[in-house]
Design a protein around this motif. Sequence first.
Motif, PDB file in Angstrom:
ATOM      1  N   VAL A   7     132.273 -15.232 -15.143  1.00 61.83           N
ATOM      2  CA  VAL A   7     132.865 -14.071 -14.485  1.00 61.83           C
ATOM      3  C   VAL A   7     132.076 -13.777 -13.215  1.00 61.83           C
ATOM      4  O   VAL A   7     130.850 -13.859 -13.207  1.00 61.83           O
ATOM      5  CB  VAL A   7     132.855 -12.834 -15.420  1.00 61.83           C
ATOM      6  CG1 VAL A   7     133.159 -11.562 -14.668  1.00 61.83           C
ATOM      7  CG2 VAL A   7     133.834 -13.021 -16.559  1.00 61.83           C
ATOM      8  N   ARG A   8     132.809 -13.431 -12.162  1.00 60.17           N
ATOM      9  CA  ARG A   8     132.190 -12.971 -10.922  1.00 60.17           C
ATOM     10  C   ARG A   8     132.583 -11.520 -10.705  1.00 60.17           C
ATOM     11  O   ARG A   8     133.732 -11.148 -10.919  1.00 60.17           O
ATOM     12  CB  ARG A   8     132.643 -13.824  -9.737  1.00 60.17           C
ATOM     13  CG  ARG A   8     132.094 -15.245  -9.790  1.00 60.17           C
ATOM     14  CD  ARG A   8     132.641 -16.100  -8.680  1.00 60.17           C
ATOM     15  NE  ARG A   8     134.032 -16.420  -8.978  1.00 60.17           N
ATOM     16  CZ  ARG A   8     134.849 -17.057  -8.148  1.00 60.17           C
ATOM     17  NH1 ARG A   8     134.434 -17.430  -6.955  1.00 60.17           N
ATOM     18  NH2 ARG A   8     136.089 -17.328  -8.494  1.00 60.17           N
ATOM     19  N   ASN A  16     138.006 -20.457 -11.004  1.00 60.56           N
ATOM     20  CA  ASN A  16     137.625 -21.641 -10.243  1.00 60.56           C
ATOM     21  C   ASN A  16     138.032 -21.578  -8.773  1.00 60.56           C
ATOM     22  O   ASN A  16     137.793 -22.519  -8.033  1.00 60.56           O
ATOM     23  CB  ASN A  16     138.213 -22.899 -10.891  1.00 60.56           C
ATOM     24  CG  ASN A  16     137.555 -23.187 -12.213  1.00 60.56           C
ATOM     25  OD1 ASN A  16     136.357 -23.014 -12.373  1.00 60.56           O
ATOM     26  ND2 ASN A  16     138.350 -23.600 -13.184  1.00 60.56           N
ATOM     27  N   LEU A  17     138.640 -20.477  -8.368  1.00 55.84           N
ATOM     28  CA  LEU A  17     139.020 -20.339  -6.958  1.00 55.84           C
ATOM     29  C   LEU A  17     137.799 -19.977  -6.120  1.00 55.84           C
ATOM     30  O   LEU A  17     136.950 -19.196  -6.557  1.00 55.84           O
ATOM     31  CB  LEU A  17     140.063 -19.236  -6.779  1.00 55.84           C
ATOM     32  CG  LEU A  17     141.500 -19.559  -7.138  1.00 55.84           C
ATOM     33  CD1 LEU A  17     142.368 -18.340  -6.904  1.00 55.84           C
ATOM     34  CD2 LEU A  17     142.020 -20.722  -6.335  1.00 55.84           C
ATOM     35  N   PRO A  18     137.724 -20.510  -4.913  1.00 60.59           N
ATOM     36  CA  PRO A  18     136.647 -20.089  -4.020  1.00 60.59           C
ATOM     37  C   PRO A  18     136.774 -18.593  -3.714  1.00 60.59           C
ATOM     38  O   PRO A  18     137.880 -18.052  -3.641  1.00 60.59           O
ATOM     39  CB  PRO A  18     136.874 -20.915  -2.753  1.00 60.59           C
ATOM     40  CG  PRO A  18     137.790 -22.026  -3.148  1.00 60.59           C
ATOM     41  CD  PRO A  18     138.571 -21.541  -4.329  1.00 60.59           C
ATOM     42  N   ALA A  19     135.655 -17.940  -3.522  1.00 59.37           N
ATOM     43  CA  ALA A  19     135.639 -16.497  -3.286  1.00 59.37           C
ATOM     44  C   ALA A  19     136.489 -16.098  -2.090  1.00 59.37           C
ATOM     45  O   ALA A  19     137.129 -15.046  -2.102  1.00 59.37           O
ATOM     46  CB  ALA A  19     134.209 -16.009  -3.104  1.00 59.37           C
ATOM     47  N   VAL A  61     136.484 -10.944 -11.842  1.00 64.82           N
ATOM     48  CA  VAL A  61     137.343 -12.126 -11.852  1.00 64.82           C
ATOM     49  C   VAL A  61     136.677 -13.198 -12.703  1.00 64.82           C
ATOM     50  O   VAL A  61     135.524 -13.553 -12.452  1.00 64.82           O
ATOM     51  CB  VAL A  61     137.553 -12.674 -10.421  1.00 64.82           C
ATOM     52  CG1 VAL A  61     138.407 -13.925 -10.443  1.00 64.82           C
ATOM     53  CG2 VAL A  61     138.165 -11.618  -9.521  1.00 64.82           C
ATOM     54  N   GLY A  62     137.392 -13.694 -13.717  1.00 62.87           N
ATOM     55  CA  GLY A  62     136.791 -14.762 -14.496  1.00 62.87           C
ATOM     56  C   GLY A  62     137.529 -15.078 -15.767  1.00 62.87           C
ATOM     57  O   GLY A  62     138.702 -14.744 -15.933  1.00 62.87           O
ATOM     58  N   ASN A  63     136.802 -15.730 -16.665  1.00 60.82           N
ATOM     59  CA  ASN A  63     137.357 -16.117 -17.966  1.00 60.82           C
ATOM     60  C   ASN A  63     136.289 -15.902 -19.037  1.00 60.82           C
ATOM     61  O   ASN A  63     135.285 -15.241 -18.782  1.00 60.82           O
ATOM     62  CB  ASN A  63     137.875 -17.557 -17.935  1.00 60.82           C
ATOM     63  CG  ASN A  63     136.812 -18.563 -17.555  1.00 60.82           C
ATOM     64  OD1 ASN A  63     135.626 -18.373 -17.813  1.00 60.82           O
ATOM     65  ND2 ASN A  63     137.230 -19.649 -16.937  1.00 60.82           N
ATOM     66  N   ARG A  66     144.830 -13.455  -3.577  1.00 57.63           N
ATOM     67  CA  ARG A  66     145.447 -13.599  -4.898  1.00 57.63           C
ATOM     68  C   ARG A  66     145.419 -12.309  -5.708  1.00 57.63           C
ATOM     69  O   ARG A  66     146.251 -12.111  -6.590  1.00 57.63           O
ATOM     70  CB  ARG A  66     144.712 -14.666  -5.711  1.00 57.63           C
ATOM     71  CG  ARG A  66     144.728 -16.039  -5.093  1.00 57.63           C
ATOM     72  CD  ARG A  66     146.095 -16.683  -5.278  1.00 57.63           C
ATOM     73  NE  ARG A  66     146.112 -18.034  -4.773  1.00 57.63           N
ATOM     74  CZ  ARG A  66     146.061 -19.116  -5.507  1.00 57.63           C
ATOM     75  NH1 ARG A  66     145.991 -19.011  -6.807  1.00 57.63           N
ATOM     76  NH2 ARG A  66     146.082 -20.299  -4.955  1.00 57.63           N
ATOM     77  N   VAL A  67     144.437 -11.475  -5.455  1.00 53.81           N
ATOM     78  CA  VAL A  67     144.274 -10.246  -6.247  1.00 53.81           C
ATOM     79  C   VAL A  67     144.716  -9.063  -5.401  1.00 53.81           C
ATOM     80  O   VAL A  67     144.011  -8.657  -4.477  1.00 53.81           O
ATOM     81  CB  VAL A  67     142.812 -10.082  -6.710  1.00 53.81           C
ATOM     82  CG1 VAL A  67     142.639  -8.796  -7.504  1.00 53.81           C
ATOM     83  CG2 VAL A  67     142.351 -11.294  -7.515  1.00 53.81           C
TER      84      VAL A  67
END
Length: 144
Positions: free
Chosen positions: A15-16, A131-134, A9-11, A140-141
Amino acid sequence: MSDKLWILVGNASRVRLFSANERGDDWKLLEEFRHDDSRARNTDLLEQRDNPNAGTLHGPPAEAEPNGRRDLEHDRFARELSAHLDRGVDHHVFERLVIAAPPEFLGRLRKSLSKRVLQRLVLDLDADYSNLPARELPNRVPIL
Protein backbone atom coordinates in the motif's frame (compact mmCIF):
# COMPACT_ATOMS: atom_id res chain seq x y z
CA MET A 1 0.09 20.79 6.91
CA SER A 2 -1.98 22.17 4.06
CA ASP A 3 -2.52 18.75 2.46
CA LYS A 4 -5.68 17.58 4.17
CA LEU A 5 -6.48 14.79 1.73
CA TRP A 6 -4.97 11.32 2.09
CA ILE A 7 -5.15 8.74 -0.68
CA LEU A 8 -4.48 5.09 0.15
CA VAL A 9 -3.68 2.96 -2.91
CA GLY A 10 -2.75 -0.70 -2.80
CA ASN A 11 -3.64 -4.31 -2.16
CA ALA A 12 -3.29 -6.91 0.60
CA SER A 13 0.51 -6.89 0.46
CA ARG A 14 1.56 -3.40 -0.67
CA VAL A 15 0.00 0.00 0.00
CA ARG A 16 1.13 3.53 -0.77
CA LEU A 17 -0.18 6.51 1.16
CA PHE A 18 -0.26 9.87 -0.58
CA SER A 19 -1.29 13.34 0.49
CA ALA A 20 -2.74 15.97 -1.80
CA ASN A 21 -4.20 19.42 -1.56
CA GLU A 22 -7.98 19.82 -1.30
CA ARG A 23 -8.40 19.87 -5.08
CA GLY A 24 -6.55 16.56 -5.36
CA ASP A 25 -3.55 18.10 -7.10
CA ASP A 26 0.12 17.71 -6.25
CA TRP A 27 0.20 14.17 -4.88
CA LYS A 28 3.07 13.46 -2.48
CA LEU A 29 4.10 10.00 -1.35
CA LEU A 30 4.00 9.94 2.44
CA GLU A 31 4.71 6.31 3.15
CA GLU A 32 4.79 2.81 1.72
CA PHE A 33 3.58 -0.23 3.62
CA ARG A 34 4.50 -3.82 2.79
CA HIS A 35 3.20 -7.01 4.31
CA ASP A 36 5.20 -9.87 2.83
CA ASP A 37 3.24 -12.56 4.67
CA SER A 38 0.19 -11.58 2.62
CA ARG A 39 2.04 -12.72 -0.49
CA ALA A 40 3.36 -15.98 0.95
CA ARG A 41 1.80 -19.32 0.11
CA ASN A 42 -0.54 -20.71 2.72
CA THR A 43 1.69 -23.77 3.25
CA ASP A 44 4.69 -21.53 3.95
CA LEU A 45 2.66 -19.53 6.45
CA LEU A 46 1.57 -22.69 8.21
CA GLU A 47 5.19 -23.67 8.74
CA GLN A 48 6.08 -20.35 10.35
CA ARG A 49 2.97 -19.59 12.37
CA ASP A 50 3.60 -18.26 15.85
CA ASN A 51 1.31 -20.52 17.83
CA PRO A 52 0.66 -23.96 16.39
CA ASN A 53 -2.05 -24.57 18.97
CA ALA A 54 -4.01 -21.44 18.09
CA GLY A 55 -7.64 -22.24 17.58
CA THR A 56 -10.98 -21.69 19.14
CA LEU A 57 -13.10 -23.64 21.51
CA HIS A 58 -15.58 -24.04 18.67
CA GLY A 59 -13.42 -25.70 16.07
CA PRO A 60 -10.11 -25.91 14.32
CA PRO A 61 -7.89 -22.87 13.92
CA ALA A 62 -8.51 -20.61 10.95
CA GLU A 63 -5.24 -21.86 9.49
CA ALA A 64 -6.92 -25.21 8.83
CA GLU A 65 -9.19 -23.64 6.22
CA PRO A 66 -7.99 -23.26 2.64
CA ASN A 67 -6.13 -19.95 2.53
CA GLY A 68 -7.02 -19.48 6.21
CA ARG A 69 -3.61 -18.27 7.34
CA ARG A 70 -3.32 -15.99 4.34
CA ASP A 71 -6.71 -14.48 5.16
CA LEU A 72 -5.49 -13.87 8.71
CA GLU A 73 -2.45 -12.05 7.32
CA HIS A 74 -4.68 -9.90 5.09
CA ASP A 75 -6.74 -9.00 8.16
CA ARG A 76 -3.58 -8.22 10.13
CA PHE A 77 -2.37 -5.85 7.40
CA ALA A 78 -5.78 -4.15 7.25
CA ARG A 79 -5.67 -3.58 11.02
CA GLU A 80 -2.13 -2.19 10.75
CA LEU A 81 -3.25 0.31 8.11
CA SER A 82 -6.34 1.18 10.11
CA ALA A 83 -4.19 1.97 13.15
CA HIS A 84 -2.01 4.24 11.04
CA LEU A 85 -5.09 6.09 9.77
CA ASP A 86 -6.33 6.47 13.34
CA ARG A 87 -3.04 8.10 14.28
CA GLY A 88 -3.52 10.47 11.34
CA VAL A 89 -6.90 11.45 12.76
CA ASP A 90 -5.37 11.87 16.23
CA HIS A 91 -2.79 14.29 14.85
CA HIS A 92 -5.28 16.14 12.59
CA VAL A 93 -3.17 15.57 9.47
CA PHE A 94 -6.03 14.68 7.14
CA GLU A 95 -9.69 15.57 6.83
CA ARG A 96 -10.70 13.47 3.83
CA LEU A 97 -9.69 9.97 2.78
CA VAL A 98 -9.81 8.14 -0.53
CA ILE A 99 -9.05 4.42 -0.78
CA ALA A 100 -8.37 2.41 -3.94
CA ALA A 101 -7.93 -1.33 -3.40
CA PRO A 102 -9.14 -4.63 -4.88
CA PRO A 103 -12.66 -5.57 -3.70
CA GLU A 104 -11.63 -8.35 -1.30
CA PHE A 105 -9.02 -6.26 0.50
CA LEU A 106 -11.16 -3.13 0.38
CA GLY A 107 -13.85 -5.02 2.29
CA ARG A 108 -11.37 -6.17 4.93
CA LEU A 109 -9.98 -2.67 5.26
CA ARG A 110 -13.41 -1.07 5.61
CA LYS A 111 -14.29 -3.56 8.37
CA SER A 112 -11.20 -2.60 10.33
CA LEU A 113 -11.60 1.19 10.04
CA SER A 114 -12.78 3.06 13.08
CA LYS A 115 -15.92 5.21 12.93
CA ARG A 116 -13.89 8.39 13.00
CA VAL A 117 -11.83 7.30 9.99
CA LEU A 118 -14.97 6.13 8.17
CA GLN A 119 -16.45 9.60 8.70
CA ARG A 120 -13.55 11.00 6.66
CA LEU A 121 -13.83 8.43 3.87
CA VAL A 122 -15.19 10.26 0.83
CA LEU A 123 -14.51 7.64 -1.84
CA ASP A 124 -13.52 4.00 -2.06
CA LEU A 125 -12.66 2.41 -5.38
CA ASP A 126 -12.56 -1.32 -5.95
CA ALA A 127 -9.48 -1.27 -8.18
CA ASP A 128 -5.94 -2.55 -7.83
CA TYR A 129 -3.62 0.28 -8.78
CA SER A 130 -0.75 -1.01 -6.65
CA ASN A 131 1.53 -1.58 -9.65
CA LEU A 132 0.83 1.71 -11.41
CA PRO A 133 3.54 4.35 -11.34
CA ALA A 134 2.73 7.19 -8.94
CA ARG A 135 2.58 9.73 -11.77
CA GLU A 136 -0.39 7.86 -13.34
CA LEU A 137 -2.48 7.59 -10.19
CA PRO A 138 -4.02 11.09 -10.22
CA ASN A 139 -5.54 10.25 -13.62
CA ARG A 140 -7.06 7.00 -12.32
CA VAL A 141 -8.30 8.05 -8.88
CA PRO A 142 -11.00 10.71 -9.08
CA ILE A 143 -10.97 13.20 -6.23
CA LEU A 144 -14.30 14.67 -5.19
